[in-house]
Design a protein around this motif. Sequence first.
Motif, mmCIF file in Angstrom:
data_model
loop_
_atom_site.group_PDB
_atom_site.id
_atom_site.type_symbol
_atom_site.label_atom_id
_atom_site.label_comp_id
_atom_site.label_asym_id
_atom_site.label_seq_id
_atom_site.Cartn_x
_atom_site.Cartn_y
_atom_site.Cartn_z
ATOM 1 N N LEU A 106 0.834 -1.200 0.000
ATOM 2 C CA LEU A 106 0.000 0.000 0.000
ATOM 3 C C LEU A 106 0.871 1.252 0.000
ATOM 4 N N TYR A 107 1.943 1.211 0.778
ATOM 5 C CA TYR A 107 2.875 2.344 0.772
ATOM 6 C C TYR A 107 3.425 2.580 -0.633
ATOM 7 N N ILE A 108 3.827 1.497 -1.269
ATOM 8 C CA ILE A 108 4.397 1.619 -2.619
ATOM 9 C C ILE A 108 3.368 2.209 -3.589
ATOM 10 N N ALA A 109 2.113 1.755 -3.466
ATOM 11 C CA ALA A 109 1.055 2.268 -4.337
ATOM 12 C C ALA A 109 0.860 3.772 -4.122
ATOM 13 N N VAL A 110 0.833 4.193 -2.852
ATOM 14 C CA VAL A 110 0.675 5.620 -2.541
ATOM 15 C C VAL A 110 1.869 6.403 -3.088
ATOM 16 N N ILE A 111 3.044 5.853 -2.900
ATOM 17 C CA ILE A 111 4.261 6.501 -3.406
ATOM 18 C C ILE A 111 4.171 6.694 -4.912
ATOM 19 N N ASN A 112 3.708 5.658 -5.620
ATOM 20 C CA ASN A 112 3.587 5.751 -7.077
ATOM 21 C C ASN A 112 2.572 6.805 -7.500
ATOM 22 N N VAL A 113 1.506 6.951 -6.700
ATOM 23 C CA VAL A 113 0.520 7.993 -6.998
ATOM 24 C C VAL A 113 1.184 9.363 -6.901
ATOM 25 N N PHE A 114 1.946 9.569 -5.838
ATOM 26 C CA PHE A 114 2.618 10.861 -5.655
ATOM 27 C C PHE A 114 3.680 11.098 -6.731
ATOM 28 N N LEU A 115 4.390 10.021 -7.093
ATOM 29 C CA LEU A 115 5.393 10.166 -8.165
ATOM 30 C C LEU A 115 4.714 10.536 -9.476
ATOM 31 N N GLY A 116 3.535 9.927 -9.719
ATOM 32 C CA GLY A 116 2.794 10.264 -10.931
ATOM 33 C C GLY A 116 2.367 11.716 -10.966
ATOM 34 N N LYS A 117 2.148 12.285 -9.803
ATOM 35 C CA LYS A 117 1.758 13.699 -9.705
ATOM 36 C C LYS A 117 2.973 14.623 -9.620
ATOM 37 N N LYS A 118 4.164 14.032 -9.673
ATOM 38 C CA LYS A 118 5.422 14.776 -9.527
ATOM 39 C C LYS A 118 5.550 15.393 -8.132
ATOM 40 N N ASP A 119 4.836 14.827 -7.171
ATOM 41 C CA ASP A 119 4.904 15.296 -5.792
ATOM 42 C C ASP A 119 5.982 14.493 -5.073
ATOM 43 N N LEU A 120 7.239 14.849 -5.343
ATOM 44 C CA LEU A 120 8.360 14.063 -4.847
ATOM 45 C C LEU A 120 8.495 14.134 -3.326
ATOM 46 N N ASN A 121 8.153 15.285 -2.747
ATOM 47 C CA ASN A 121 8.279 15.420 -1.300
ATOM 48 C C ASN A 121 7.365 14.440 -0.565
#
Length: 386
Positions: free
Chosen positions: A229-244
């Motif tokens: 689940l963490y990885i999925a959330v991380i990928n969502v943020f990466l897709g939004k370019k929300d690196l922080n």
Amino acid sequence: MKKLIFSLALILGVGSAFAQSNKVVTAWNLMKTEYNELDKAKVAIDEASVHPKTSMDPKTWYYRGLVYYKLYQSKDERFKNLDPDPLKQAYLSFAKAKEFDVTNRWKDDLLFNLTRVASDYFNRGGIEFEQKKFAQSVESFENVITIGKLPFINLLDTGAVYNAALAADEAGMKDKALDYYKKSAEYNYGGPEVYHYIAIIQMAKGDTAAGMASYEEGIKKYPNTSAQLYIAVINVFLGKKDLNSAFTYVEKAIEKDPTNVSLWQVYGSALQDRDRDNEAIDAYKKMIELEPNNFLGYYQVGSVYFNQGVGANDVANAIPLSDEAGYKAAVKVADDYFGQALPFFEKAYEIKKDDSDLLTGLKSLYYRFKNNEKVQEIQKQIDSLK
């Protein structure tokens, strides 16, 4: 005269009822192992099940269920095509018998047989799923659920609920799948993975907020086993370019699950995005430490060094020809990086010999270090993949 006619009609009616009752008994006898005449038993019990005198008798429907269940179980070619779905007819017959069994005369027998039918439906649903007959698989698992809801059974098969969700998802029945996934989560079945499936459907419908909320709920419920689940959330943020935000979740995830190789891979990638190459190398080396034959760990370490070498080489190429000493010093820096990349690429090649990106990088390193024999070896491998 009217009385006489009535008496005759009554006698005829009793005879008819007796005849139909005989058909029920006949069906019972014909389906016994010593006779094994299921075709004739089916004809007899079907006639009794539609006749007004026996159609509301629980015994009729109980026997009908037994006949059809035996048809379902039978391997005899003579009975193979007597009904397209004898298990369904057995289920419907037993359910009908319970409906008419107001005195509970057949309660225990019906409980036993409906439980058997539910078990068979569960197994059939699994087979249908493996055969990619997903719509049929949904129906089978839903029959298990429906049987469990019968008042005198009242037992929810949570495995059937979860499997129905998986089958509905594969069948494209997304609303139904979402409903069953949510029920699975409600009954604590499916672990953190079920929240991932819920979120995927929600996000596919365009409701990112609901999807993220589902991920958060799953992480809260399974704090120590929710790396996916963490990885999925991380990928969502990466897709939004929300690196922080992505980086924050990676660090949280590793705290919870420091032996998860996938998390270290994502962490390394996030560090690279922040131009923290040395820390990224450490993260990728952690992958190797946890899994000594992890191809991606070796490849990623080699890639970071390789890219550093490319950057240093660009610096060298930008130095004026008049500054020979400066050029040589810069080339040495590049060679050091490339030299560090080489053993990691070579180890990755030992593990996986058909990765085109690795082969291209490895060939260029051998070429740079003038190892022509290795260049030819890698080129042959590249050619073999075409």
